[in-house]
Enzyme design. Sequence first.
Site, PDB file in Angstrom:
ATOM      1  N   GLY A 265      -2.951   9.561  -3.660  1.00 26.58           N
ATOM      2  CA  GLY A 265      -4.182  10.078  -4.243  1.00 26.58           C
ATOM      3  C   GLY A 265      -4.043  11.353  -5.036  1.00 26.58           C
ATOM      4  O   GLY A 265      -4.856  11.655  -5.897  1.00 26.58           O
TER       5      GLY A 265
ATOM      6  N   CYS B 193     -11.128   4.210  -0.482  1.00 25.53           N
ATOM      7  CA  CYS B 193      -9.694   4.281  -0.202  1.00 25.53           C
ATOM      8  C   CYS B 193      -9.445   3.403   1.015  1.00 25.53           C
ATOM      9  O   CYS B 193     -10.231   3.438   1.977  1.00 25.53           O
ATOM     10  CB  CYS B 193      -9.259   5.715   0.072  1.00 25.53           C
ATOM     11  SG  CYS B 193      -7.556   5.883   0.690  1.00 25.53           S
TER      12      CYS B 193
ATOM     13  N   HIS C 220      -7.468   3.631   3.350  1.00 22.85           N
ATOM     14  CA  HIS C 220      -7.234   4.362   4.595  1.00 22.85           C
ATOM     15  C   HIS C 220      -8.538   4.563   5.377  1.00 22.85           C
ATOM     16  O   HIS C 220      -8.533   4.588   6.611  1.00 22.85           O
ATOM     17  CB  HIS C 220      -6.632   5.740   4.310  1.00 22.85           C
ATOM     18  CG  HIS C 220      -5.179   5.736   3.969  1.00 22.85           C
ATOM     19  ND1 HIS C 220      -4.701   5.336   2.739  1.00 22.85           N
ATOM     20  CD2 HIS C 220      -4.084   6.091   4.697  1.00 22.85           C
ATOM     21  CE1 HIS C 220      -3.386   5.447   2.715  1.00 22.85           C
ATOM     22  NE2 HIS C 220      -2.987   5.904   3.890  1.00 22.85           N
TER      23      HIS C 220
ATOM     24  N   CYS D  22      -4.352  -0.827  -2.305  1.00 25.82           N
ATOM     25  CA  CYS D  22      -4.504   0.617  -2.508  1.00 25.82           C
ATOM     26  C   CYS D  22      -5.379   0.812  -3.733  1.00 25.82           C
ATOM     27  O   CYS D  22      -5.065   0.279  -4.803  1.00 25.82           O
ATOM     28  CB  CYS D  22      -3.130   1.261  -2.710  1.00 25.82           C
ATOM     29  SG  CYS D  22      -3.174   3.006  -3.194  1.00 25.82           S
TER      30      CYS D  22
ATOM     31  N   ASP E 206       0.850  -1.190   0.000  1.00 25.35           N
ATOM     32  CA  ASP E 206       0.000   0.000   0.000  1.00 25.35           C
ATOM     33  C   ASP E 206       0.883   1.236   0.000  1.00 25.35           C
ATOM     34  O   ASP E 206       2.081   1.157   0.287  1.00 25.35           O
ATOM     35  CB  ASP E 206      -0.917   0.022   1.222  1.00 25.35           C
ATOM     36  CG  ASP E 206      -1.837   1.237   1.221  1.00 25.35           C
ATOM     37  OD1 ASP E 206      -2.485   1.482   0.197  1.00 25.35           O
ATOM     38  OD2 ASP E 206      -1.903   1.953   2.239  1.00 25.35           O
ATOM     39  N   SER E 207       0.287   2.384  -0.295  1.00 27.05           N
ATOM     40  CA  SER E 207       1.023   3.634  -0.245  1.00 27.05           C
ATOM     41  C   SER E 207       1.432   3.991   1.175  1.00 27.05           C
ATOM     42  O   SER E 207       2.336   4.802   1.379  1.00 27.05           O
ATOM     43  CB  SER E 207       0.164   4.766  -0.831  1.00 27.05           C
ATOM     44  OG  SER E 207      -1.021   4.922  -0.079  1.00 27.05           O
TER      45      SER E 207
END
Length: 255
Positions: free
Chosen positions: A47, A185, A187, A77, A14-15
Amino acid sequence: MMKRDLENYIGVFDSGVGGISVLKELTRRLPEENFYFIGDSAHAPYGQKSIKEVQDRTIEMINKLVLRGVKAVVIACNTATSAAIDLLRNVYPEIPIIGVEPALKPAVESHHHVLVMATDNTLKLDKFHELARTYGSNATIIPCVCNGLADILEAGHLDDDVVDNYLKEKLAVHVGHVDSVVLGCTHYPHVKKNILNILGDIPCYDGGEGTSRQLERKLKEFNLLNTDEKKGDLIFASTRDTEEELSLYERIYKA
């Protein structure tokens, strides 16, 4: 040559911290598998980067995982999945590469006014528009660009006024006008409670469970499923290689 020290591991990329929400679903469904989670927190979030930047970072990170011997890859992601997964599948057809995407299908099957919270990149890429065309004919899909929210969570603000003030500003206009919300997303599931405190008691969807099901299917298809009954290993790593960052990863995973 890079050491192949991750054989029989599944690489989860993931980022930053967002993909840990997906990791939770993966380890819940496949507790006997070994997982190596790597967050590109030194370059997060994705993003608001250019699509080329996202592709380059994602391809570089997945190349490293493959060289280290992972048996499968999960791109946890939404933005990276949309930007790079087709390219990577063409390069590595012999390895299962699973992505995550907004859970539009289950939302529109039962609801009529679906709010989709996501980054600008996710909402403008073809993957989202394909999903909207395929599943959105019987529902109104309302995009909500949430650039900046991932930065807040990367900084460790998981349940405080910084998060709540951001969400109130973004979501107040939608209160009472939507009957479900899609977290587009990885997150955002970390602050699901905060989101629903504002929007009210409405159904909330994210891509984690669907990603875990797809990973299990692909492991079976490639004959890679771990048949050991003992609990698998879990390793956290970050491109921002600090003790504080790895502690944040573990805290979020255990939350």
